[in-house]
Design an enzyme around this catalytic site. Structure first.
Site, PDB file in Angstrom:
ATOM      1  N   GLY A   1      -1.941  47.286 -57.425  1.00 29.86           N
ATOM      2  CA  GLY A   1      -1.491  48.655 -57.634  1.00 29.86           C
ATOM      3  C   GLY A   1      -0.304  48.708 -58.568  1.00 29.86           C
ATOM      4  O   GLY A   1       0.431  47.732 -58.742  1.00 29.86           O
TER       5      GLY A   1
ATOM      6  N   GLU B   1     -13.212  48.035 -59.165  1.00 24.52           N
ATOM      7  CA  GLU B   1     -13.590  48.463 -60.504  1.00 24.52           C
ATOM      8  C   GLU B   1     -15.077  48.814 -60.541  1.00 24.52           C
ATOM      9  O   GLU B   1     -15.842  48.473 -59.630  1.00 24.52           O
ATOM     10  CB  GLU B   1     -13.297  47.343 -61.509  1.00 24.52           C
ATOM     11  CG  GLU B   1     -11.848  46.899 -61.562  1.00 24.52           C
ATOM     12  CD  GLU B   1     -10.939  47.914 -62.220  1.00 24.52           C
ATOM     13  OE1 GLU B   1     -11.466  48.817 -62.925  1.00 24.52           O
ATOM     14  OE2 GLU B   1      -9.712  47.817 -62.030  1.00 24.52           O
TER      15      GLU B   1
ATOM     16  N   GLY C   1     -10.931  53.790 -55.593  1.00 22.58           N
ATOM     17  CA  GLY C   1     -10.153  53.125 -56.632  1.00 22.58           C
ATOM     18  C   GLY C   1      -9.713  51.718 -56.297  1.00 22.58           C
ATOM     19  O   GLY C   1      -8.949  51.106 -57.051  1.00 22.58           O
TER      20      GLY C   1
ATOM     21  N   ILE D   1       4.034  40.980 -53.442  1.00 23.65           N
ATOM     22  CA  ILE D   1       4.499  39.939 -52.526  1.00 23.65           C
ATOM     23  C   ILE D   1       5.229  38.857 -53.334  1.00 23.65           C
ATOM     24  O   ILE D   1       4.656  38.266 -54.243  1.00 23.65           O
ATOM     25  CB  ILE D   1       3.321  39.296 -51.776  1.00 23.65           C
ATOM     26  CG1 ILE D   1       2.555  40.352 -50.982  1.00 23.65           C
ATOM     27  CG2 ILE D   1       3.806  38.191 -50.849  1.00 23.65           C
ATOM     28  CD1 ILE D   1       1.316  39.820 -50.295  1.00 23.65           C
TER      29      ILE D   1
ATOM     30  N   GLU E   1       5.548  36.441 -61.559  1.00 17.95           N
ATOM     31  CA  GLU E   1       5.513  36.820 -60.141  1.00 17.95           C
ATOM     32  C   GLU E   1       4.379  37.799 -59.851  1.00 17.95           C
ATOM     33  O   GLU E   1       3.690  37.697 -58.829  1.00 17.95           O
ATOM     34  CB  GLU E   1       6.848  37.445 -59.728  1.00 17.95           C
ATOM     35  CG  GLU E   1       6.937  37.835 -58.264  1.00 17.95           C
ATOM     36  CD  GLU E   1       6.920  36.627 -57.343  1.00 17.95           C
ATOM     37  OE1 GLU E   1       5.901  36.456 -56.626  1.00 17.95           O
ATOM     38  OE2 GLU E   1       7.901  35.864 -57.333  1.00 17.95           O
TER      39      GLU E   1
ATOM     40  N   LYS F   1      -5.639  32.936 -58.584  1.00 15.94           N
ATOM     41  CA  LYS F   1      -4.374  32.971 -57.855  1.00 15.94           C
ATOM     42  C   LYS F   1      -4.118  31.685 -57.082  1.00 15.94           C
ATOM     43  O   LYS F   1      -2.995  31.175 -57.066  1.00 15.94           O
ATOM     44  CB  LYS F   1      -4.362  34.187 -56.918  1.00 15.94           C
ATOM     45  CG  LYS F   1      -4.377  35.507 -57.675  1.00 15.94           C
ATOM     46  CD  LYS F   1      -4.642  36.691 -56.763  1.00 15.94           C
ATOM     47  CE  LYS F   1      -4.700  37.996 -57.550  1.00 15.94           C
ATOM     48  NZ  LYS F   1      -5.073  39.155 -56.703  1.00 15.94           N
TER      49      LYS F   1
ATOM     50  N   ARG G   1      -4.021  50.019 -76.140  1.00 18.47           N
ATOM     51  CA  ARG G   1      -5.277  50.185 -76.880  1.00 18.47           C
ATOM     52  C   ARG G   1      -5.362  51.563 -77.538  1.00 18.47           C
ATOM     53  O   ARG G   1      -5.867  51.706 -78.641  1.00 18.47           O
ATOM     54  CB  ARG G   1      -6.470  49.968 -75.937  1.00 18.47           C
ATOM     55  CG  ARG G   1      -7.809  50.050 -76.634  1.00 18.47           C
ATOM     56  CD  ARG G   1      -8.974  49.804 -75.680  1.00 18.47           C
ATOM     57  NE  ARG G   1      -9.018  48.407 -75.254  1.00 18.47           N
ATOM     58  CZ  ARG G   1      -8.790  48.011 -74.003  1.00 18.47           C
ATOM     59  NH1 ARG G   1      -8.500  48.899 -73.068  1.00 18.47           N
ATOM     60  NH2 ARG G   1      -8.845  46.737 -73.679  1.00 18.47           N
TER      61      ARG G   1
ATOM     62  N   LYS H   1      -2.958  36.844 -64.203  1.00 19.86           N
ATOM     63  CA  LYS H   1      -3.291  35.635 -63.436  1.00 19.86           C
ATOM     64  C   LYS H   1      -4.347  34.776 -64.128  1.00 19.86           C
ATOM     65  O   LYS H   1      -4.305  33.555 -64.064  1.00 19.86           O
ATOM     66  CB  LYS H   1      -3.719  35.992 -62.017  1.00 19.86           C
ATOM     67  CG  LYS H   1      -5.138  36.520 -61.805  1.00 19.86           C
ATOM     68  CD  LYS H   1      -5.323  37.964 -62.114  1.00 19.86           C
ATOM     69  CE  LYS H   1      -4.628  38.848 -61.119  1.00 19.86           C
ATOM     70  NZ  LYS H   1      -4.885  40.294 -61.350  1.00 19.86           N
TER      71      LYS H   1
END
Length: 416
Positions: A290, A178, A175, A124, A117, A193, A32, A93
């Site tokens: 993260g 949001e 953090g 994971i 993934e 998910k 952006r 997702k």
């Protein structure tokens, strides 16, 4: 997330090349704001103000989309890349949950590969586990903690006795949440998910046609009583095939037996368990969000592409994905937890008992605590097996009782 991917390449590029048999070169980038301060130096890469210009088959073999959002620029870029035969790796997702079937078909038509993934549970490797590691199994159930923000809040409430609002505030300060945490705490992120996992496990197109409840109604009182009853509260995404072949897909806060491994997954961690007919229960746990975990998952997809792994987007070709009949929510059977705050006076229990009796709901345990300063008491009850429809009818009856002072809280007791 983009800077995280560059960091992985900078630190482990030689190792990645040895493992994949290919060197990876970042050709061009877009975001952006070109001039914002970043952890990575992007000055060496060609810049495009318009992300759609990344989809140039003369320059790139694969586009990595880390924009986010089900619609808009992310979807436009995905369509542009795949339609031109450029493979796409995404952590999005929402886009896969809403448009995964369309994008998978587009990839197959053009000869491109679509990988995601990082879209489910961060670092994971659950997508690869279901698609490849469990490919020989008929999976009948998947469930898990799929949102680290919600799990962090619930864990903090349990460990410190914090209220929901205080725990959310701490999650934002650290953090984990949001400024607008709605998707996380209202269950939408988990729904995205579990929709993707449903498709991978059961061979159905991703669908957001499922009941979704978050954790806003959970109080420190619920956390304490759940512990007293031998449970912990977790926000779960659940997908299972019923005995008559229907899909039971849902998201809500549940009471999970405190002795179960899943109930002990704390902090911002995620954990998912699948049950296959030959492998039995198989659980995988780790960091679900993260820059580092996400970049690890994105890089894993890129390595698979470099190795020439071009298997189907989901567990089978998109043309073979078939919608499953849905379980009617009201027919689902289970045990339930209910919290009521009622006026501390004669006759209230009789009205509550009457509502339960008339709807055919049997109470297993009932806890009534001493009088509060406002002359109200909390009633905590757990039920024997009954249906969602009967429980909703009971809640409707409770609402009409004048001496029920707050909106009743109902949670499912989920057998794991």
């Amino acid at each position: 997330m983009g800077c995280g991917l560059l960091a992985v390449l900078a630190k482990n590029g030689a190792l990645i090349a040895d493992r994949s048999g290919r060197d990876f070169q970042v050709v061009t980038v877009s975001a952006r704001d070109k001039n914002r301060e970043r952890e990575a130096d992007i000055s060496a890469y060609e810049w495009h103000d318009d992300p759609l210009q990344l989809a140039d088959p003369q320059k790139v073999d694969v586009v990595v989309e880390l924009i986010g959002g089900a619609e808009g620029t992310a979807l436009d870029l995905a369509r542009a890349a795949l339609s031109k035969g450029i493979s796409l790796v995404t952590a999005n997702k929402a886009m896969i949950a809403h448009h995964g079937d369309e994008l998978a078909r587009l990839a197959e038509q053009s000869g491109a590969v679509l990988r995601f993934e990082a879209a489910v549970a961060g670092g994971i490797p659950i997508v690869k586990t279901v698609k490849e590691g469990l490919a020989a199994n008929r999976i009948d159930r998947m469930h898990g903690i799929l949102n680290g923000t919600a799990n962090f809040i619930l864990t903090l409430m349990e460990d410190s006795g914090a209220s929901f609002d205080d725990a959310l505030g701490q999650a934002q300060a650290l953090g984990y949440a949001e400024a607008d945490p709605s998707f996380d705490i209202d269950g939408v992120d988990t729904a995205h998910k579990i929709s993707i996992l449903t498709s991978l496990a059961f061979g159905a197109p991703p669908s957001m046609d499922l009941p979704i409840e978050g954790i806003r109604a959970i109080t420190d009182i619920d956390i304490a009583y759940a512990r007293e009853l031998g449970f912990r509260i977790k926000l779960l995404g659940i997908a299972r095939i019923t005995d008559d072949g229907k899909l039971d897909q849902r998201v809500h806060a549940c009471l999970v037996d405190a002795n179960e491994t899943l109930s002990k997954v704390g902090g911002a961690a995620n954990a998912i368990e699948a049950h296959g007919d030959f492998v039995g229960p198989c659980m995988i746990e780790g960091l679900g969000a993260g820059a580092g975990p996400t970049a690890s998952a994105v890089m894993a997809d890129l390595i698979e592409l470099a190795r020439g792994n071009r298997n189907s987007t989901f567990s089978m070709p998109a043309s073979k994905l078939k919608p499953l009949p849905l379980l009617e929510t009201g027919t689902r059977r289970g045990e339930f937890y209910v919290r009521l705050r009622v006026a501390d006076k004669a006759g209230v229990m009789a009205e509550i008992a009457s509502a339960l009796r008339d709807e055919g709901v049997s109470v297993e345990r009932l806890i009534q605590r001493t009088r509060a300063s406002d002359d109200s008491v909390h009633l905590i009850m757990t039920t024997h097996q009954t249906t969602e429809a009967r429980m909703q009818a009971v809640l409707s009856r409770f609402h009409k009782i004048d001496d029920v002072l707050d909106t009743p809280c109902m949670l499912r007791i989920e057998p794991i």
